[in-house]
Motif scaffolding. Structure first.
Motif, PDB file in Angstrom:
ATOM      1  N   ALA A  20       0.852  -1.180   0.000  1.00 48.15           N
ATOM      2  CA  ALA A  20       0.000   0.000   0.000  1.00 48.15           C
ATOM      3  C   ALA A  20       0.893   1.236   0.000  1.00 48.15           C
ATOM      4  N   GLN A  21       0.469   2.236  -0.746  1.00 49.57           N
ATOM      5  CA  GLN A  21       1.267   3.446  -0.842  1.00 49.57           C
ATOM      6  C   GLN A  21       1.038   4.321   0.375  1.00 49.57           C
ATOM      7  N   ALA A  22       2.135   4.821   0.933  1.00 51.45           N
ATOM      8  CA  ALA A  22       2.033   5.802   2.007  1.00 51.45           C
ATOM      9  C   ALA A  22       1.604   7.130   1.389  1.00 51.45           C
ATOM     10  N   VAL A  23       0.860   7.923   2.158  1.00 50.20           N
ATOM     11  CA  VAL A  23       0.296   9.160   1.619  1.00 50.20           C
ATOM     12  C   VAL A  23       0.419  10.268   2.647  1.00 50.20           C
ATOM     13  N   LEU A  24       0.847  11.444   2.192  1.00 46.68           N
ATOM     14  CA  LEU A  24       0.723  12.657   2.991  1.00 46.68           C
ATOM     15  C   LEU A  24      -0.677  13.175   2.702  1.00 46.68           C
ATOM     16  N   ARG A  25      -1.561  13.096   3.706  1.00 53.17           N
ATOM     17  CA  ARG A  25      -2.973  13.417   3.505  1.00 53.17           C
ATOM     18  C   ARG A  25      -3.345  14.686   4.267  1.00 53.17           C
ATOM     19  N   VAL A  26      -3.925  15.640   3.537  1.00 55.89           N
ATOM     20  CA  VAL A  26      -4.512  16.830   4.149  1.00 55.89           C
ATOM     21  C   VAL A  26      -6.007  16.552   4.207  1.00 55.89           C
ATOM     22  N   SER A  27      -6.518  16.317   5.413  1.00 56.72           N
ATOM     23  CA  SER A  27      -7.912  15.903   5.590  1.00 56.72           C
ATOM     24  C   SER A  27      -8.868  17.075   5.479  1.00 56.72           C
ATOM     25  N   THR A  28     -10.129  16.759   5.231  1.00 57.05           N
ATOM     26  CA  THR A  28     -11.180  17.766   5.164  1.00 57.05           C
ATOM     27  C   THR A  28     -11.184  18.585   6.454  1.00 57.05           C
ATOM     28  N   GLY A  29     -11.256  19.893   6.315  1.00 60.03           N
ATOM     29  CA  GLY A  29     -11.282  20.779   7.477  1.00 60.03           C
ATOM     30  C   GLY A  29      -9.909  21.159   8.002  1.00 60.03           C
ATOM     31  N   THR A  30      -8.835  20.671   7.366  1.00 59.08           N
ATOM     32  CA  THR A  30      -7.482  21.028   7.803  1.00 59.08           C
ATOM     33  C   THR A  30      -6.793  21.850   6.721  1.00 59.08           C
ATOM     34  N   HIS A  31      -5.676  22.478   7.095  1.00 61.59           N
ATOM     35  CA  HIS A  31      -4.942  23.357   6.182  1.00 61.59           C
ATOM     36  C   HIS A  31      -3.451  23.050   6.280  1.00 61.59           C
ATOM     37  N   LEU A  32      -2.795  22.892   5.146  1.00 58.51           N
ATOM     38  CA  LEU A  32      -1.348  22.723   5.083  1.00 58.51           C
ATOM     39  C   LEU A  32      -0.770  23.967   4.447  1.00 58.51           C
ATOM     40  N   SER A  33       0.175  24.604   5.149  1.00 58.26           N
ATOM     41  CA  SER A  33       0.804  25.791   4.574  1.00 58.26           C
ATOM     42  C   SER A  33       2.317  25.644   4.634  1.00 58.26           C
ATOM     43  N   MET A  34       2.986  26.318   3.690  1.00 55.43           N
ATOM     44  CA  MET A  34       4.445  26.332   3.633  1.00 55.43           C
ATOM     45  C   MET A  34       4.885  27.775   3.471  1.00 55.43           C
ATOM     46  N   SER A  35       5.882  28.179   4.258  1.00 61.03           N
ATOM     47  CA  SER A  35       6.423  29.518   4.084  1.00 61.03           C
ATOM     48  C   SER A  35       7.499  29.491   3.005  1.00 61.03           C
ATOM     49  N   SER A  36       8.020  30.652   2.650  1.00 61.19           N
ATOM     50  CA  SER A  36       9.026  30.767   1.590  1.00 61.19           C
ATOM     51  C   SER A  36      10.259  29.927   1.899  1.00 61.19           C
ATOM     52  N   ASN A  37      10.859  29.400   0.847  1.00 60.61           N
ATOM     53  CA  ASN A  37      12.108  28.633   0.914  1.00 60.61           C
ATOM     54  C   ASN A  37      12.012  27.371   1.772  1.00 60.61           C
ATOM     55  N   THR A  38      10.841  26.780   1.848  1.00 60.28           N
ATOM     56  CA  THR A  38      10.696  25.505   2.557  1.00 60.28           C
ATOM     57  C   THR A  38      10.524  24.387   1.540  1.00 60.28           C
ATOM     58  N   ARG A  39      10.832  23.170   1.958  1.00 60.70           N
ATOM     59  CA  ARG A  39      10.743  21.996   1.099  1.00 60.70           C
ATOM     60  C   ARG A  39       9.984  20.889   1.818  1.00 60.70           C
ATOM     61  N   ILE A  40       9.161  20.200   1.069  1.00 58.42           N
ATOM     62  CA  ILE A  40       8.571  18.944   1.528  1.00 58.42           C
ATOM     63  C   ILE A  40       9.035  17.887   0.548  1.00 58.42           C
ATOM     64  N   VAL A  41       9.743  16.886   1.062  1.00 63.41           N
ATOM     65  CA  VAL A  41      10.252  15.804   0.223  1.00 63.41           C
ATOM     66  C   VAL A  41       9.431  14.557   0.518  1.00 63.41           C
ATOM     67  N   LEU A  42       8.781  14.040  -0.508  1.00 64.91           N
ATOM     68  CA  LEU A  42       7.967  12.839  -0.383  1.00 64.91           C
ATOM     69  C   LEU A  42       8.691  11.701  -1.094  1.00 64.91           C
ATOM     70  N   ALA A  56       3.735  29.273  -0.186  1.00 66.36           N
ATOM     71  CA  ALA A  56       4.370  30.547  -0.512  1.00 66.36           C
ATOM     72  C   ALA A  56       5.311  30.392  -1.703  1.00 66.36           C
ATOM     73  N   THR A  57       5.608  31.521  -2.337  1.00 62.55           N
ATOM     74  CA  THR A  57       6.552  31.537  -3.446  1.00 62.55           C
ATOM     75  C   THR A  57       7.871  30.923  -3.004  1.00 62.55           C
ATOM     76  N   SER A  58       8.458  30.145  -3.849  1.00 59.99           N
ATOM     77  CA  SER A  58       9.727  29.438  -3.661  1.00 59.99           C
ATOM     78  C   SER A  58       9.646  28.296  -2.646  1.00 59.99           C
ATOM     79  N   SER A  59       8.435  27.886  -2.278  1.00 55.40           N
ATOM     80  CA  SER A  59       8.300  26.640  -1.512  1.00 55.40           C
ATOM     81  C   SER A  59       8.238  25.515  -2.540  1.00 55.40           C
ATOM     82  N   ARG A  60       8.790  24.352  -2.205  1.00 56.58           N
ATOM     83  CA  ARG A  60       8.922  23.291  -3.203  1.00 56.58           C
ATOM     84  C   ARG A  60       8.459  21.947  -2.661  1.00 56.58           C
ATOM     85  N   PHE A  61       7.634  21.259  -3.451  1.00 54.85           N
ATOM     86  CA  PHE A  61       7.245  19.867  -3.227  1.00 54.85           C
ATOM     87  C   PHE A  61       8.150  19.016  -4.087  1.00 54.85           C
ATOM     88  N   ILE A  62       8.804  18.010  -3.486  1.00 52.83           N
ATOM     89  CA  ILE A  62       9.725  17.157  -4.215  1.00 52.83           C
ATOM     90  C   ILE A  62       9.269  15.703  -4.065  1.00 52.83           C
TER      91      ILE A  62
END
Length: 123
Positions: A20-42, A56-62
């Motif tokens: 089964a694939q692992a998942v980063l899940r943002v559930s209903t009623g929740t909020h995920l935010s990233m500030s500038s120059n941050t990275r989330i590596v999946l 935010a600008t220059s935030s990156r999903f990898i």
């Protein structure tokens, strides 16, 4: 002899059962935010957005790893600032449309649009 056949069948099932694939899940009623120059590596992880996001600008999903498929899915709007695909094997599959407003970096790997739109949004 029956024990050897049974053990062989069990070992075959364990080795050939898809994980089964692992998942980063943002559930209903929740909020995920990233500030500038941050990275989330999946790494070998998909992304499911059922809530809201603010990147935010220059935030990156990898997306990295070697899993056969990493999915982007969910019912919430998906708007990445920067998206990087760096999968040594497998694909990044879209199960909904995706918006990107700064850029996409293809280091390695492929995207399967799966009939969905990949939209570059101008500021």
């Amino acid at each position: 002899m029956k024990n050897i056949i049974l053990i062989t069948v069990i070992m075959f099932c364990i080795v050939h059962t898809p994980f089964a694939q692992a998942v980063l899940r943002v559930s209903t009623g929740t909020h995920l935010s990233m500030s500038s120059n941050t990275r989330i590596v999946l790494s070998n992880i998909g992304f499911e957005n059922n809530g809201t996001t603010g990147f935010a600008t220059s935030s990156r999903f990898i997306f990295t790893g070697n899993s056969p498929v990493a999915n982007i899915t969910g019912i919430g709007n998906i708007l990445f600032s920067e998206l990087e695909i760096n999968k040594s094997a497998g694909i990044l599959q879209l199960n909904r449309f995706v918006n990107v407003f700064t850029g996409v970096q293809f280091t390695s790997g492929n995207i399967d649009l799966n009939g969905n739109q990949f939209i570059f949004v101008a500021d």
